[in-house]
Write a protein that holds these residues in place. Structure first.
Motif, PDB file in Angstrom:
ATOM      1  N   GLY A 439     -44.946  -3.810  24.875  1.00 30.77           N
ATOM      2  CA  GLY A 439     -45.598  -2.552  25.212  1.00 30.77           C
ATOM      3  C   GLY A 439     -45.782  -2.390  26.705  1.00 30.77           C
ATOM      4  N   SER A 440     -46.852  -1.720  27.087  1.00 28.39           N
ATOM      5  CA  SER A 440     -47.138  -1.449  28.492  1.00 28.39           C
ATOM      6  C   SER A 440     -47.205  -2.742  29.294  1.00 28.39           C
ATOM      7  N   GLY A 441     -46.523  -2.774  30.416  1.00 23.64           N
ATOM      8  CA  GLY A 441     -46.508  -3.945  31.288  1.00 23.64           C
ATOM      9  C   GLY A 441     -45.364  -4.907  31.041  1.00 23.64           C
ATOM     10  N   SER A 442     -44.654  -4.742  29.927  1.00 23.92           N
ATOM     11  CA  SER A 442     -43.594  -5.696  29.586  1.00 23.92           C
ATOM     12  C   SER A 442     -42.428  -5.647  30.555  1.00 23.92           C
ATOM     13  N   GLU A 443     -42.314  -4.532  31.298  1.00 19.78           N
ATOM     14  CA  GLU A 443     -41.197  -4.418  32.244  1.00 19.78           C
ATOM     15  C   GLU A 443     -41.384  -5.299  33.465  1.00 19.78           C
ATOM     16  N   TYR A 444     -42.620  -5.768  33.723  1.00 18.56           N
ATOM     17  CA  TYR A 444     -42.851  -6.479  34.981  1.00 18.56           C
ATOM     18  C   TYR A 444     -43.757  -7.697  34.874  1.00 18.56           C
ATOM     19  N   MET A 445     -44.358  -7.979  33.719  1.00 18.74           N
ATOM     20  CA  MET A 445     -45.232  -9.160  33.675  1.00 18.74           C
ATOM     21  C   MET A 445     -45.216  -9.836  32.304  1.00 18.74           C
ATOM     22  N   LEU A 446     -45.566 -11.125  32.363  1.00 19.23           N
ATOM     23  CA  LEU A 446     -45.750 -11.983  31.201  1.00 19.23           C
ATOM     24  C   LEU A 446     -44.531 -12.024  30.284  1.00 19.23           C
ATOM     25  N   GLN A 447     -43.357 -12.093  30.921  1.00 17.70           N
ATOM     26  CA  GLN A 447     -42.096 -12.281  30.213  1.00 17.70           C
ATOM     27  C   GLN A 447     -41.451 -13.585  30.697  1.00 17.70           C
ATOM     28  N   ILE A 448     -40.830 -14.311  29.786  1.00 18.56           N
ATOM     29  CA  ILE A 448     -40.186 -15.575  30.124  1.00 18.56           C
ATOM     30  C   ILE A 448     -38.967 -15.306  31.010  1.00 18.56           C
ATOM     31  N   PRO A 449     -38.850 -15.973  32.149  1.00 16.42           N
ATOM     32  CA  PRO A 449     -37.665 -15.800  33.004  1.00 16.42           C
ATOM     33  C   PRO A 449     -36.402 -16.234  32.264  1.00 16.42           C
ATOM     34  N   THR A 450     -35.338 -15.442  32.398  1.00 14.23           N
ATOM     35  CA  THR A 450     -34.072 -15.781  31.734  1.00 14.23           C
ATOM     36  C   THR A 450     -32.898 -15.860  32.697  1.00 14.23           C
ATOM     37  N   CYS A 451     -33.086 -15.398  33.928  1.00 16.62           N
ATOM     38  CA  CYS A 451     -31.983 -15.389  34.897  1.00 16.62           C
ATOM     39  C   CYS A 451     -32.235 -16.453  35.952  1.00 16.62           C
ATOM     40  N   LEU A 452     -31.716 -17.623  35.697  1.00 22.26           N
ATOM     41  CA  LEU A 452     -31.923 -18.793  36.543  1.00 22.26           C
ATOM     42  C   LEU A 452     -30.590 -19.518  36.645  1.00 22.26           C
ATOM     43  N   PHE A 453     -30.333 -20.084  37.805  1.00 19.23           N
ATOM     44  CA  PHE A 453     -29.107 -20.869  37.927  1.00 19.23           C
ATOM     45  C   PHE A 453     -29.363 -22.251  37.349  1.00 19.23           C
ATOM     46  N   GLN A 454     -28.670 -22.575  36.259  1.00 24.56           N
ATOM     47  CA  GLN A 454     -28.834 -23.864  35.605  1.00 24.56           C
ATOM     48  C   GLN A 454     -27.487 -24.456  35.250  1.00 24.56           C
ATOM     49  N   ALA A 455     -27.505 -25.763  35.050  1.00 19.68           N
ATOM     50  CA  ALA A 455     -26.317 -26.427  34.530  1.00 19.68           C
ATOM     51  C   ALA A 455     -26.004 -25.874  33.140  1.00 19.68           C
ATOM     52  N   GLU A 456     -24.713 -25.837  32.793  1.00 19.26           N
ATOM     53  CA  GLU A 456     -24.295 -25.323  31.495  1.00 19.26           C
ATOM     54  C   GLU A 456     -23.628 -26.430  30.688  1.00 19.26           C
ATOM     55  N   ASP A 457     -23.655 -26.271  29.365  1.00 18.77           N
ATOM     56  CA  ASP A 457     -23.085 -27.331  28.515  1.00 18.77           C
ATOM     57  C   ASP A 457     -21.591 -27.163  28.289  1.00 18.77           C
ATOM     58  N   PHE A 458     -21.008 -26.130  28.879  1.00 16.10           N
ATOM     59  CA  PHE A 458     -19.569 -25.907  28.770  1.00 16.10           C
ATOM     60  C   PHE A 458     -19.079 -25.263  30.045  1.00 16.10           C
ATOM     61  N   SER A 459     -17.963 -25.737  30.560  1.00 17.24           N
ATOM     62  CA  SER A 459     -17.340 -25.092  31.711  1.00 17.24           C
ATOM     63  C   SER A 459     -15.830 -25.138  31.539  1.00 17.24           C
ATOM     64  N   GLN A 460     -15.146 -24.290  32.292  1.00 16.16           N
ATOM     65  CA  GLN A 460     -13.705 -24.142  32.110  1.00 16.16           C
ATOM     66  C   GLN A 460     -12.914 -25.384  32.511  1.00 16.16           C
ATOM     67  N   GLY A 461     -13.485 -26.247  33.339  1.00 16.19           N
ATOM     68  CA  GLY A 461     -12.773 -27.472  33.712  1.00 16.19           C
ATOM     69  C   GLY A 461     -11.626 -27.204  34.659  1.00 16.19           C
ATOM     70  N   VAL A 462     -10.408 -27.461  34.211  1.00 17.02           N
ATOM     71  CA  VAL A 462      -9.225 -27.285  35.060  1.00 17.02           C
ATOM     72  C   VAL A 462      -8.146 -26.520  34.303  1.00 17.02           C
ATOM     73  N   VAL A 463      -7.221 -25.953  35.066  1.00 12.84           N
ATOM     74  CA  VAL A 463      -6.039 -25.309  34.502  1.00 12.84           C
ATOM     75  C   VAL A 463      -4.803 -26.043  35.024  1.00 12.84           C
ATOM     76  N   ILE A 464      -3.665 -25.794  34.378  1.00 11.39           N
ATOM     77  CA  ILE A 464      -2.419 -26.457  34.743  1.00 11.39           C
ATOM     78  C   ILE A 464      -1.434 -25.404  35.237  1.00 11.39           C
ATOM     79  N   SER A 465      -0.819 -25.664  36.371  1.00  8.62           N
ATOM     80  CA  SER A 465       0.134 -24.695  36.907  1.00  8.62           C
ATOM     81  C   SER A 465       1.407 -24.649  36.049  1.00  8.62           C
TER      82      SER A 465
END
Length: 662
Positions: A439-465
C-alpha cells in the motif's frame, strides 16, 4: 608414475565410467599442435605469475593428464593464455578482435556484447553436438540431469534456434567468501564513542518501540581468539587496539543499533552511526573527510544503496512478477536522491563526490586507510586490516572494521517529496504494515533490496572459436572440460593441489604449500591451508584455478574463521539479488535484443544520468514536483540513434517472457 585410468564421480553422485582421461607419467609425449589451445582471459594473476599457464593447477593438468582424442589415442593438452595489456584497455582490445579476426581458441566472453552476438558474427562455434553427446561429456550431462533448470539457461537463442554456445561455470552454493565487495564501516568508533540507544524499534517486526534498560551505557568488546586458534579471556572494554598474538578478525562487542540488532539494518541505523561518528571525530580532535563514500554519478548502476528505497534498481531490473522495470524515473529513486541530498547537506557525503571518477569500490582509498572516512563500499577490510599506529594515521588507531548489508529505508520523510521533510521519525507500525503489504509507502520504504551485485551460481564460462573447432582436436578439449565437472576435477579447480599433486610444484614450494592447498575433514568437507584461507594478497585465487569453467564445490569447503568474520561476510549476502540483471540473464538475449539494449544502455547513463543525477544530490536541481516530472519525462523519453529507453525495456521483457513464461 604408473598410468592409471581416471574414473570421475560427478557431484550429483553419478559415475562416469570412462577411460577418456588418464593420469600420465612425465615420460609421456607432450601436447601436439592439434591439442595446444590458445585461451583469452580478461584477467590473470599478475601478482604471482605473468602467464596463466604457470597456474599450479593448469601446470599439473598439462604435465600429468591425458585425454582421449578423435582418433582414440590418449593425448596431452596444453594452453597458451593471453590477457589484455591493462584492465582499462580490455574492452577496446576485445572489440579490435572483431576487426582483425585474430581470435584465440578458447575465449572468455565477458567483454563481449553477448555470446549470441559472437555466434552470429561467425566468431564462436556451435557446441550443441559436443554438449549433447553423453559419451563425450558424461559428467556435464549428469550434472545437468541433476539440475535441469540449468539446461534452459545454457541454451542461447540464435537466428538458427536454441544452441549450446558456451562451457559454463556452476557453483553448488554461494559462499560468503565468493562475494567480492560490499559496505564496510568502522565498528570501533561505535564502541569507543557510542552509547546504548534510548529505545529499540524494528518497524518490520515490532508493534511499537520498547525502552532499552541499558540506555546511555557505553558499549564494550574484546578480541576472543588468538592467531593459533586458542581462546582469549580479555575483559570487555573500549580499547580496540589489537593485542599481541590476537586474531584481528575475532573482535566481538555488545553494540546494539536502534533497530535492536547487532548489525545495521535500516537507514535510521546508518544515521545513528553517522551521528556517533561525528561525536567520535570531535572527541579525537580530528576533522573527518566525510561519513560515506559515494560514486561520482550519485548512484551505482548495480543498485546497492539505492535499492534500499523501494527494493528496485536505478536502470533496468526484474521485478517480483518477472517484468522489466526502468527505475531512474521511479519514486524509489527519487526517495533515494532526497536522502542523499539530506546527507550531503549535513556533510555526510563528500562535497566534491561527482569529481572523483575512481571505480565505486576504490573511492578515496587513502582516506579510508587514514581513518577519516568511516563507511565505504569496497573489498573486505574486516577486522584490524586498516588499524595503524603510524604518524598521520591517528584516525585509524584502534580501527576495527565490520561489514554491512544494504540498508532498508524506514524513514517516511524520505519519500521523494521535499515538502515532507521530517527525517528523524521512523515509520509507525501502521505505516510499516501498509508499506509492507503493497500500500502507501511501498514505492520507497520497507521493501527488501533486490538489485545488488552478487556472485551467481551460473555463468557462461567460455566459448570456443570456430577456427579452433575446425582445426584442432575438439574431443581432447571437450573431454578436458568434462573432467572439470567430475568430482575430482571440481575439487582440483576449486581447492587446488593436494599434498601428492603439489610435490614438485614450484609455486606451492615458494609459498609454503608443500603439504598441499587443503586437508580433507572427517565429514568429507575440505579446509584450506591457513595460508590460502587467510588469503593475504589474494593468494588463494592464484593457487587454485578459478578462471576456468567447471563446478565450484563451495558447499564442501569448511572455513575456520572466527564467528564475527563469518557473520560479517554473510551480511553481504543477507538479501538475494533477484532483481539484478547480471551474467545469467545477459547470456540469454538474442542478437537483436542485445543490439537494442547495448545501443541505449551506456548512452542514457553517460549522456544524461551522469550529467543530471548528481545535481539533485548537491541541490543544483530541485526534487519538487515540476522539476522531477521534467527529469522523469526526459529520461523515459531518452533515445540514442533512434533507440529509446522504452525499446530496451521491451527487449528485456521479451527475454523475460521467453525464460519465465514459455
Amino acid at each position: 608414475m604408473k598410468r592409471s585410468k581416471l574414473i570421475a564421480l560427478t557431484l550429483s553422485g553419478v559415475l562416469a565410467l570412462s577411460s577418456a582421461a588418464i593420469l600420465a607419467g612425465c615420460d609421456e609425449s607432450k601436447a601436439g599442435a592439434d591439442t595446444t589451445f590458445t585461451w583469452y582471459l580478461t584477467a590473470g594473476e599478475d601478482g604471482y605469475y605473468s602467464d596463466y599457464e604457470d597456474n599450479p593447477v593448469i601446470e599439473y593438468i598439462m604435465e600429468n593428464m591425458q585425454f582421449e582424442g578423435s582418433d582414440g589415442e590418449m593425448k596431452n593438452i596444453a594452453f597458451d593464455f593471453f590477457q589484455p595489456t591493462t584492465t582499462e584497455n580490455a574492452r577496446s582490445e576485445f572489440n579490435q578482435k572483431y576487426m582483425s579476426g585474430n581470435w584465440e581458441d578458447v575465449i572468455d566472453p565477458t567483454m563481449s556484447r553477448g555470446i549470441t552476438d559472437m555466434y552470429e558474427a561467425g566468431v564462436v562455434a556451435d557446441l550443441t553436438p559436443y554438449i549433447t553427446d553423453r559419451e563425450l561429456m558424461p559428467n556435464l550431462n549428469a550434472y545437468l540431469d541433476a539440475h535441469p533448470e540449468y539446461r534452459a539457461l545454457m541454451q542461447t537463442q540464435t537466428k538458427d534456434g536454441a544452441k549450446y554456445l558456451s562451457i559454463p561455470t556452476f557453483k553448488d552454493s554461494i559462499s560468503y567468501e565468493s562475494q567480492s565487495f560490499g559496505f564496510n564501516y568502522r565498528r570501533d568508533l561505535l564502541v569507543r564513542y557510542g552509547v546504548q540507544p534510548d529505545e529499540f524499534y524494528d518497524p518490520m517486526t515490532d508493534e511499537a518501540p520498547t525502552a532499552n534498560p541499558k540506555a546511555g551505557q557505553k558499549f564494550s568488546g574484546h578480541y576472543t581468539v588468538n592467531l593459533d586458534g586458542t581462546e582469549r579471556s580479555d575483559p570487555m572494554s573500549q580499547d580496540t587496539t589489537l593485542p599481541e598474538g590476537a586474531n584481528g578478525q575475532s573482535w566481538e562487542d555488545d553494540v546494539t543499533f536502534p533497530s535492536g540488532h547487532s548489525d545495521p539494518v535500516y537507514i535510521s541505523d546508518w544515521m545513528w552511526m553517522f551521528e556517533t561518528y561525528e561525536t567520535a571525530y570531535e572527541a579525537m580532535g580530528i576533522e573527518p573527510a566525510y561519513m560515506m563514500s559515494l560514486f561520482y554519478p550519485g548512484y551505482n548502476a548495480n543498485g546497492d544503496l539505492s535499492s534500499g528505497f523501494g527494493g528496485g534498481g536505478v536502470l533496468w531490473y526484474k521485478d517480483e512478477d518477472d517484468n522489466c522495470q526502468f527505475g531512474a524515473a521511479g519514486t524509489g529513486f527519487r526517495a533515494y536522491l532526497e536522502c542523499m541530498n539530506d546527507w550531503y547537506s549535513r556533510g555526510w557525503v563528500c562535497n566534491t563526490f561527482n569529481e572523483d571518477t575512481s571505480p565505486f569500490y576504490q573511492i578515496d582509498l587513502d582516506l579510508v586507510a587514514n581513518g577519516t572516512v568511516p563507511l565505504w563500499m569496497g573489498g573486505s577490510n574486516f577486522g584490524t586490516a586498516i588499524q595503524s599506529s603510524e604518524p598521520g594515521y591517528e584516525a585509524a588507531a584502534g580501527a576495527v572494521v565490520y561489514l554491512a548489508a544494504t540498508p532498508i529505508n524506514d524513514i517516511p520523510g524520505y519519500d521523494g517529496n521535499p515538502s515532507t521533510s521530517d527525517y528523524s521519525a521512523q515509520a509507525t507500525a501502521e505505516e510499516a504494515k501498509e508499506a509492507m503489504n503493497g500500500g502507501s509507502g511501498s514505492e520507497y520504504m520497507l521493501q527488501i533490496p533486490t538489485c545488488l551485485f552478487q556472485a551467481e551460481d551460473f555463468s557462461q564460462g567460455v566459448v570456443i572459436s570456430k577456427a579452433a573447432a575446425e582445426g584442432k582436436d575438439m574431443e581432447v578439449l571437450m573431454r578436458f572440460f568434462d573432467f572439470l565437472y567430475s568430482e575430482e576435477g571440481s575439487v582440483l579447480a576449486t581447492l587446488g593441489l593436494n599434498a601428492e599433486q603439489a610435490e614438485g610444484s614450484r609455486y606451492y614450494e615458494d609459498y609454503g604449500l608443500t603439504n598441499g592447498a587443503y586437508t580433507v575433514n572427517a565429514d568429507g568437507t575440505y579446509t584450506f591451508d591457513q595460508i590460502l584461507e587467510q588469503n593475504v594478497g589474494e593468494i588463494r585465487s592464484a593457487m587454485v584455478a578459478g578462471r576456468i569453467p567447471g563446478i565450484r564445490c563451495e558447499s564442501k569447503i569448511t572455513y575456520t574463521f572466527p564467528e564475527p568474520y563469518i557473520n560479517g561476510r554473510q551480511q553481504w549476502l543477507k538479501y538475494e539479488a533477484t532483481g539484478f540483471i547480471g551474467g545469467i540473464l545477459n547470456g540469454q538475449r538474442t542478437a537483436e535484443e542485445t543490439d537494442v539494449i547495448e545501443t541505449v544502455k551506456a548512452a542514457v547513463e553517460q549522456n544524461y544520468l551522469y550529467k543530471e543525477v548528481y545535481k539533485f544530490i548537491k541541490g543544483e536541481r530541485s526534487l519538487e514536483n515540476a522539476e522531477w516530472t521534467s527529469f522523469a519525462r526526459d529520461v523515459m523519453n531518452y533515445s540514442y540513434t533512434g533507440v529509446s529507453v522504452s525499446d530496451a525495456t521491451a527487449a528485456y521483457q521479451a527475454e523475460f517472457d521467453r525464460l519465465y513464461r514459455s
